[in-house]
Design an enzyme around this catalytic site. Structure first.
Site, mmCIF file in Angstrom:
data_model
loop_
_atom_site.group_PDB
_atom_site.id
_atom_site.type_symbol
_atom_site.label_atom_id
_atom_site.label_comp_id
_atom_site.label_asym_id
_atom_site.label_seq_id
_atom_site.Cartn_x
_atom_site.Cartn_y
_atom_site.Cartn_z
ATOM 1 N N GLU A 166 0.827 -1.226 0.000
ATOM 2 C CA GLU A 166 0.000 0.000 0.000
ATOM 3 C C GLU A 166 0.855 1.268 0.000
ATOM 4 O O GLU A 166 0.623 2.198 0.770
ATOM 5 C CB GLU A 166 -0.963 -0.012 1.192
ATOM 6 C CG GLU A 166 -1.953 -1.152 1.079
ATOM 7 C CD GLU A 166 -3.223 -0.949 1.890
ATOM 8 O OE1 GLU A 166 -3.556 0.193 2.209
ATOM 9 O OE2 GLU A 166 -3.888 -1.957 2.145
HETATM 10 C C1 LIG Z 1 3.164 -9.425 0.565
HETATM 11 C C2 LIG Z 1 2.694 -8.453 -0.480
HETATM 12 C C3 LIG Z 1 1.345 -8.333 -0.752
HETATM 13 C C4 LIG Z 1 0.918 -7.473 -1.776
HETATM 14 N N1 LIG Z 1 -0.411 -7.440 -2.123
HETATM 15 C C5 LIG Z 1 -0.769 -6.774 -3.248
HETATM 16 C C6 LIG Z 1 -2.104 -6.889 -3.769
HETATM 17 O O1 LIG Z 1 -2.949 -7.550 -3.191
HETATM 18 N N2 LIG Z 1 -2.391 -6.234 -4.916
HETATM 19 C C7 LIG Z 1 -1.472 -5.487 -5.589
HETATM 20 O O2 LIG Z 1 -1.781 -4.953 -6.628
HETATM 21 N N3 LIG Z 1 -0.206 -5.339 -5.116
HETATM 22 C C8 LIG Z 1 0.156 -5.984 -3.977
HETATM 23 N N4 LIG Z 1 1.445 -5.868 -3.508
HETATM 24 C C9 LIG Z 1 2.390 -5.018 -4.207
HETATM 25 C C10 LIG Z 1 2.862 -3.826 -3.414
HETATM 26 O O3 LIG Z 1 1.904 -2.819 -3.408
HETATM 27 C C11 LIG Z 1 4.188 -3.398 -4.079
HETATM 28 O O4 LIG Z 1 5.142 -4.347 -3.633
HETATM 29 C C12 LIG Z 1 4.603 -2.020 -3.749
HETATM 30 O O5 LIG Z 1 3.799 -1.117 -4.438
HETATM 31 C C13 LIG Z 1 6.074 -1.748 -4.112
HETATM 32 O O6 LIG Z 1 6.401 -2.184 -5.391
HETATM 33 P P1 LIG Z 1 7.728 -3.074 -5.614
HETATM 34 O O7 LIG Z 1 7.695 -4.173 -4.633
HETATM 35 O O8 LIG Z 1 7.776 -3.443 -7.036
HETATM 36 O O9 LIG Z 1 8.915 -2.135 -5.234
HETATM 37 P P2 LIG Z 1 9.587 -0.976 -6.133
HETATM 38 O O10 LIG Z 1 8.525 -0.163 -6.765
HETATM 39 O O11 LIG Z 1 10.597 -1.602 -6.987
HETATM 40 O O12 LIG Z 1 10.266 -0.085 -5.027
HETATM 41 C C14 LIG Z 1 11.495 -0.447 -4.401
HETATM 42 C C15 LIG Z 1 11.895 0.645 -3.431
HETATM 43 O O13 LIG Z 1 12.065 1.883 -4.124
HETATM 44 C C16 LIG Z 1 11.332 2.911 -3.471
HETATM 45 N N5 LIG Z 1 10.859 3.885 -4.450
HETATM 46 C C17 LIG Z 1 10.265 3.665 -5.640
HETATM 47 N N6 LIG Z 1 9.981 4.832 -6.249
HETATM 48 C C18 LIG Z 1 10.395 5.824 -5.421
HETATM 49 C C19 LIG Z 1 10.372 7.243 -5.462
HETATM 50 N N7 LIG Z 1 9.871 7.917 -6.469
HETATM 51 N N8 LIG Z 1 10.899 7.916 -4.432
HETATM 52 C C20 LIG Z 1 11.428 7.272 -3.378
HETATM 53 N N9 LIG Z 1 11.460 5.943 -3.281
HETATM 54 C C21 LIG Z 1 10.957 5.223 -4.282
HETATM 55 C C22 LIG Z 1 10.184 2.197 -2.785
HETATM 56 O O14 LIG Z 1 9.724 2.957 -1.672
HETATM 57 C C23 LIG Z 1 10.840 0.901 -2.356
HETATM 58 O O15 LIG Z 1 11.480 1.100 -1.133
HETATM 59 C C24 LIG Z 1 1.865 -6.699 -2.478
HETATM 60 C C25 LIG Z 1 3.230 -6.800 -2.161
HETATM 61 C C26 LIG Z 1 3.641 -7.665 -1.186
HETATM 62 C C27 LIG Z 1 5.104 -7.785 -0.919
#
Ligand SMILES: Cc1cc2nc3c(=O)[nH]c(=O)nc-3n(C[C@H](O)[C@H](O)[C@H](O)COP(=O)(O)OP(=O)(O)OC[C@H]3O[C@@H](n4cnc5c(N)ncnc54)[C@H](O)[C@@H]3O)c2cc1C
Length: 825
Positions: free
Chosen positions: A501
């Site tokens: 989220e």
């Molecule tokens: C257990 C689990 C359950 C989930 N459930 C759902 C679900 O039900 N439905 C769904 O759609 N998604 C779900 N998600 C997805 C979740 O919302 C994403 O993991 C999240 O949005 C982050 O994306 P990413 O993991 O690809 O990380 P990335 O986007 O690759 O980010 C990696 C890091 O970079 C940082 N970052 C990225 N952009 C910026 C910026 N502009 N400025 C500063 N920092 C930045 C982030 O804060 C993070 O620390 C789930 C994820 C997990 C792990």
């Protein structure tokens, strides 16, 4: 002196007018009056005349509205239009979504505290309370977290069935559709209680009640969709999931490459206009068991079957699991908190247009729909989860630290442990106040976009600190996994809440201040809106009105910040009792400082501010800590100002204020335009940085509160599952505390007598028997010490296993990674 007198009169008039935010006309009138007084009091006539001319030169053009608009506002409007950063429609939707509640006051530089204090204290209905005391308590009692996380990697079937029968998945669905129709506050309390016993359970219940098919249908669904799906979601016939994230779109969710193309196709034996979907999603919670998949994708209409637009934008649809082409993948394994989660893919999945949530009318409006509903989910699920686990871990760790003895003393008596316990107590108090504040805001009908982001970030971050601290205090007891370990899984799982989220780094550095500065600022959004008005005359008129209010506001904040900095915010009207009044005054000061720094940052950096994430993160911290401190003060008032809560309130408040000063000083020392940073420093910290972290003495009181039965401790634990029962070792340890405290003097007396005696090295039972024989203790005291030993053993014992028990039954050898070097023969 006679020369200085009129100058002082002008400065005083300006200061008073700015501090109290008087209008231009009133400032002019006050300045004239004070100048006249200065003259009568012997001010030098030439100096008075010069000051009068200066005053007229500034006041007259500003008071002549037509002149002001054409000569001052018009060029400023042109300049503003040029520097206004171009906003994408996504950004605009984000900025304009949600409502502004008390957080707006914190950005005003002069919070109207009565607005906060007049809000009714959050309360549950009798029916909601009965649910918490009945089915919710029962569900917690049934839950065996170890069995679920280690043996099954799933909730047991009877827990799934219980959740469905009692409509845990339909808490937010209105009663008319067969749901429980609970308030956000009740929803928060249920998740909080479940989280105190198992984060696997709270996540599983949290997701269907959070952002997803249920929430979206309630807001946007067609009547037909609501009638069909909501009753089925309420009683668990349908298990929902929502797929937004994919391999190439995580934090930047608007960049999803998943597509839906409007075309004709076969549906139920007839040719209809529909959507052909191709998508790849991952990390989707509940996907492996979901029957109804909510999906976000970009909708295209190349044949213009729906209208003239080809790229309609992000859209949302509901797709039954058994639709041809839909592939529900295998399971992901999120950090040993094995709630159902996995990938989903779709190849040429064809659905009719009626699958669009809200129907054709909502085609392309998916992002706005998500953003509008996002804050509700963020306000409840993650903050409540952090609140439940933190409250329970704080009090149980307090009990454990009293029971567990080393070097002949309860470990909680050592200053090092005491320091950690104090932090746990303060953080748990703060998290619980913050989580309840956002739930209460949703219950009042607000859509708290900014507070929900604050709550999501700070509750999960403070929660991570609480569980880490709990692990440290428990030592090996926290590390050895097994049915007796109530901490390990929660500790392992903390990064989940941090990531989902809106991952926390981005939430802090981009969203809290980014959204807050524009949403909560009294004038910035209005200025942007005014500058976009089509008609030039209206645009100028509106912009002029807002601009001069903004300038007055900025000057006022500079004066207020300086005055309150110089006087250490000792004066000024504030609510509260004798104990808390100074707290409100401190917050008044930092509110003015935040408003001043925010304005200056926006003015000097313009559109570049959104790339200055360190500055934005620090100013976001100030806003967050102000909100957090307000939530704690409101909680203290709602609880009837309990004196016994004061060590918790004081610890958490001083911690918040200390963090505010750290964040402000970090922002100003590193301000991108150095001279502006220095000038702001003088206004914000005229006497330097003064706020201190909570003192050791205060920490001792806060820690003692966790280790001693009492009403403040009970209030902190309220709403968690601490019923002592077989599945709840934490509840058992907590229940021992009163008896342990009662037994301590007896134990001390016994140990003193035992020391140096001939039975000192004999087994404990023999020592006790000797104690009675020799008159050191009575029979009753012997029984008391015996019970103390049994309770201590239950508290400190850890599990061990037959090696076979630790093997994962379904595990297979790990296949070699593609491209990995073949092993040498
Ligand atoms: C257990 C689990 C359950 C989930 N459930 C759902 C679900 O039900 N439905 C769904 O759609 N998604 C779900 N998600 C997805 C979740 O919302 C994403 O993991 C999240 O949005 C982050 O994306 P990413 O993991 O690809 O990380 P990335 O986007 O690759 O980010 C990696 C890091 O970079 C940082 N970052 C990225 N952009 C910026 C910026 N502009 N400025 C500063 N920092 C930045 C982030 O804060 C993070 O620390 C789930 C994820 C997990 C792990």
């Amino acid at each position: 002196m006679s020369i200085l007198l009129p100058i002082l009169a002008l400065l005083l008039a300006g200061g008073i007018a700015a501090y109290h935010r008087l209008s231009l006309a009133m400032w002019t009138g006050l300045s004239v009056a004070l100048l006249a007084l200065a003259w009568l009091a012997g001010g030098h006539p030439v100096a008075v005349a010069v000051c009068a001319v200066l005053l007229a030169a500034v006041a007259v053009p500003l008071l002549l509205t037509d002149f002001r608009r054409s000569r001052i506002t018009a060029p400023l409007l042109d300049f503003y239009t040029k520097i206004l950063p171009p906003l994408s429609s996504t950004e605009r939707q984000m900025l304009e979504s949600g409502t502004v509640g008390f957080e707006g006051e914190l950005f005003s530089g002069r919070p109207q505290w009565q607005r906060l204090l007049d809000q009714p204290a959050p309360a549950l209905t009798a029916e909601e309370q009965a649910f918490l005391d009945g089915p919710c308590e029962e569900l917690c009692r049934m839950m065996n977290d170890w069995e679920a996380t280690h043996v099954r990697a799933d909730l047991p079937p009877e827990v799934w069935a219980f959740c469905k029968t009692h409509k845990f998945f339909g808490m937010i669905i209105p009663k008319e559709y067969g749901g429980l129709g609970f308030s956000a506050l009740a929803h928060h309390k249920v998740i909080q209680k479940l989280a105190s016993v198992s984060s696997l359970l709270s996540s599983t219940v949290g997701v269907p009640n959070s952002l997803g098919p249920g929430e979206l249908l309630m807001h946007y669904g067609t009547q037909e969709q609501k009638d069909h799906y909501l009753p089925r979601l309420a009683d668990g016939r349908e298990i929902p999931c929502f797929g937004l994230t994919g391999p190439f779109a995580g934090s930047d969710a608007t960049s999803i490459p998943d597509t839906g193309v409007v075309c004709t196709g076969q549906w139920n034996g007839a040719e209809v206009v529909g959507i052909r979907l191709n998508f790849e999603k991952r990390y989707i919670t509940l996907a492996p068991v979901a029957t109804l998949i909510g999906l976000a994708f970009r909708l295209y209409d190349p044949d213009k079957l729906l209208g003239d637009t080809e790229d309609l934008g992000i859209s949302l649809a509901l797709i039954p699991r058994d639709t041809p082409g839909m592939e529900i993948g295998r399971r992901h394994f999120p950090l040993n908190v094995p709630f159902q989660n996995g990938p989903i893919r779709g190849k040429d999945v064809f659905v009719p247009l009626s699958a669009l949530i809200g129907g054709e009318e909502y085609a392309g409006k998916g992002w706005a729909m998500l953003v509008e509903c996002l804050s509700i989910g963020r306000s409840i699920t993650l903050p409540s989860t952090a609140s439940g686990s933190s409250k329970a871990f704080a009090v149980v760790t307090g009990a454990y630290a009293r029971i567990r003895k080393q070097f002949g003393l309860s470990i909680g008596r050592f200053e090092g442990v005491e320091e950690v316990l104090a932090r746990m107590a303060g953080n748990a108090y703060a998290i619980s106040a913050l989580a309840e504040a956002t739930a209460a805001a949703v219950t009042r009908g607000e859509n708290p976009a900014v507070p929900s982001t604050i709550a999501k970030y700070h509750c999960t971050e403070m929660g991570r600190q609480v569980v880490s601290d709990a692990m440290d205090v428990h030592g090996g007891k926290g590390i050895i996994l097994g049915p007796r370990n109530y901490l390990g899984r929660a500790w392992q799982g903390t990064p989940i809440g941090i990531t989902v989220e809106g991952a926390n780094i981005m939430t802090r550095s981009l969203m809290i201040f980014g959204q807050g500065a524009i949403r909560c600022h009294p004038w910035v959004l209005k200025e942007m809106q005014a500058a976009m008005i089509e008609d030039r005359g209206t645009r100028l008129r509106e912009f002029d009105k807002v601009l001069f209010s903004h300038i007055g506001f900025a000057v006022s904040n500079a004066v207020r910040a300086l005055w309150m900095g110089l006087t250490a915010s000792r004066f000024g009207r504030a609510p509260g009792d004798a104990y808390t009044r100074r707290y409100y005054r401190k917050l008044n000061r930092y509110s003015a400082a935040l408003a001043l720094c925010a304005d200056t940052s926006m003015l000097t950096l313009g559109g570049k501010l959104k790339f200055k994430e360190k500055l934005s993160g620090r100013l976001g911290d100030v806003l967050s800590q102000l909100y957090l401190a307000s939530a704690m003060l409101k909680r203290y008032e709602d609880a009837g100002r309990p004196v016994s809560d004061r060590p918790l309130l004081a610890w958490a408040f001083h911690d918040a204020v200390h963090k505010i000063e750290l964040a402000l000083s970090g922002a100003l020392r590193n301000f991108p335009v150095r001279p502006i940073g220095w000038a702001l420093w003088v206004l914000v910290f005229p006497l330097g940085r003064r706020a201190q972290a909570p003192s050791d003495r205060l920490g001792r009181r806060a820690a003692a509160l966790l280790m001693t039965p009492g009403d403040a401790r009970d209030r902190l634990a309220r709403g968690t599952f601490l019923t002592p029962c077989e599945n709840n070792p934490a509840g058992r340890i907590d229940s021992y505390l009163p008896k342990v405290v009662l037994a301590e003097p007896v134990e001390r007396k016994f140990l003193k007598a035992l020391k140096g005696s001939d039975v000192e090295n004999r087994p404990y039972e023999e020592q006790l028997a000797a104690g009675v024989e020799r008159g050191w203790i009575t029979e009753a005291e012997k029984a008391q010490l015996h019970e103390l030993r049994t309770m201590t053993l239950d508290a400190i014992t850890v599990d061990d296993f037959d090696p076979a028990e630790l093997e994962a039954a379904g595990a297979r050898p790990v296949p070699a990674l593609p491209g990995a070097e073949p092993e040498a023969a």
